[in-house]
Structure formats: C-alpha cells, structure tokens
Design a protein around this motif. Structure first.
Motif, PDB file in Angstrom:
ATOM      1  N   GLN A   1      50.043  -1.720 -34.638  1.00 14.44           N
ATOM      2  CA  GLN A   1      49.211  -1.074 -33.634  1.00 14.44           C
ATOM      3  C   GLN A   1      48.057  -1.990 -33.230  1.00 14.44           C
ATOM      4  OE1 GLN A   1      48.075   2.479 -35.784  1.00 14.44           O
ATOM      5  NE2 GLN A   1      49.415   3.758 -34.518  1.00 14.44           N
ATOM      6  N   ARG A  47      39.328  -6.335 -29.871  1.00 12.86           N
ATOM      7  CA  ARG A  47      40.628  -5.736 -30.219  1.00 12.86           C
ATOM      8  C   ARG A  47      41.246  -6.451 -31.408  1.00 12.86           C
ATOM      9  NH1 ARG A  47      43.863  -3.992 -24.763  1.00 12.86           N
ATOM     10  NH2 ARG A  47      42.195  -2.691 -23.939  1.00 12.86           N
ATOM     11  N   LEU A  96      48.251   5.735 -38.717  1.00 16.97           N
ATOM     12  CA  LEU A  96      48.092   4.284 -38.663  1.00 16.97           C
ATOM     13  C   LEU A  96      49.430   3.626 -38.924  1.00 16.97           C
ATOM     14  CD1 LEU A  96      44.825   3.630 -40.683  1.00 16.97           C
ATOM     15  CD2 LEU A  96      45.219   3.127 -38.288  1.00 16.97           C
ATOM     16  N   ASP A 111      37.661   8.354 -32.811  1.00 18.32           N
ATOM     17  CA  ASP A 111      37.181   8.170 -31.439  1.00 18.32           C
ATOM     18  C   ASP A 111      35.691   8.466 -31.297  1.00 18.32           C
ATOM     19  OD1 ASP A 111      39.477   7.259 -30.241  1.00 18.32           O
ATOM     20  OD2 ASP A 111      40.215   9.259 -29.757  1.00 18.32           O
ATOM     21  N   TYR A 171      37.047   3.271 -33.734  1.00 22.33           N
ATOM     22  CA  TYR A 171      38.000   2.488 -32.960  1.00 22.33           C
ATOM     23  C   TYR A 171      38.962   3.430 -32.256  1.00 22.33           C
ATOM     24  CZ  TYR A 171      36.207  -0.930 -36.237  1.00 22.33           C
ATOM     25  OH  TYR A 171      35.370  -1.715 -36.973  1.00 22.33           O
ATOM     26  N   ARG A 172      39.511   2.977 -31.118  1.00 27.17           N
ATOM     27  CA  ARG A 172      40.510   3.793 -30.411  1.00 27.17           C
ATOM     28  C   ARG A 172      41.807   3.000 -30.289  1.00 27.17           C
ATOM     29  NH1 ARG A 172      36.880   3.945 -25.997  1.00 27.17           N
ATOM     30  NH2 ARG A 172      36.838   1.890 -25.066  1.00 27.17           N
ATOM     31  N   LEU A 173      42.897   3.726 -30.371  1.00 31.68           N
ATOM     32  CA  LEU A 173      44.227   3.139 -30.240  1.00 31.68           C
ATOM     33  C   LEU A 173      44.468   2.735 -28.794  1.00 31.68           C
ATOM     34  CD1 LEU A 173      46.950   2.499 -31.673  1.00 31.68           C
ATOM     35  CD2 LEU A 173      47.670   4.792 -30.989  1.00 31.68           C
ATOM     36  N   PHE A 178      38.886   4.737 -38.184  1.00 27.36           N
ATOM     37  CA  PHE A 178      39.812   4.853 -37.051  1.00 27.36           C
ATOM     38  C   PHE A 178      39.653   6.228 -36.405  1.00 27.36           C
ATOM     39  CE2 PHE A 178      41.545   1.457 -39.603  1.00 27.36           C
ATOM     40  CZ  PHE A 178      41.959   0.539 -38.657  1.00 27.36           C
ATOM     41  N   TRP A 191      44.136  -1.786 -31.856  1.00 30.52           N
ATOM     42  CA  TRP A 191      42.972  -0.915 -31.763  1.00 30.52           C
ATOM     43  C   TRP A 191      41.818  -1.670 -31.117  1.00 30.52           C
ATOM     44  CZ3 TRP A 191      42.638   4.179 -33.712  1.00 30.52           C
ATOM     45  CH2 TRP A 191      43.795   4.637 -34.345  1.00 30.52           C
TER      46      TRP A 191
END
Length: 86
Positions: free
Chosen positions: A26, A39, A22, A72, A77-79, A70, A28
């Motif tokens: 960023q 987002r 993290l 998948d 959440y996804r980056l 954080f 997410w």
C-alpha cells in the motif's frame, strides 16, 4: 523502548484492526501539511510490535510507523493506493 527486528515469525502481508486494513504494498500519504505530501510504501508488517516498516517513495529511506498512526486525523496518514492483488 521496543526494538524491532523484522524477523519472520511476527511478519504478515495483511493486518486488520477494526476498520483499518494494512497491507504490504500500500501507498500512504502524510496528512500533516508541513510534510508536503510525503508518501511511502508499506514494506513489512510486524504484528507483535504493531509496527509497519515503510519506504519513502522519494528518498527510499526505511523507517517504522506504529499501526495506530494510520488514521485520517491531522497526525496520521491516509491511504492513496491500495496494494496490488496477491
């Protein structure tokens, strides 16, 4: 329930936990389809509370999210955009 103060001693710009990295800055995205692709940008990281302070990109609303969210999976959440280089 823990209270988060977001004071300096526990704040960092990057936190690594296993494969998760993290970083402040960023972006997410919420994986839950009911959230419509919400987002947010990471604003601050608190290592003692294991929480990220994030800002919703549409509303600007600040909220905190536990580091373990954080992922998948369907509840995580996804980056979508990494932080710019420091």
């Amino acid at each position: 329930e823990k209270e988060t103060s977001w004071q300096e001693p526990s704040s960092r710009r990057t936190v690594s936990m296993g494969e998760l990295r993290l970083r402040v800055g960023q972006v997410w995205e919420d994986i839950d389809p009911r959230m419509g692709g919400r987002r947010f940008r990471v604003v601050r990281l608190d290592v003692h509370m294991e929480m990220a302070l994030v800002s919703n990109l549409k509303t600007g609303r600040l909220t905190s999210i536990r580091f373990d969210r954080f992922t998948d999976d369907s509840m995580g959440y996804r980056l979508v955009q990494d932080a710019p280089p420091a």
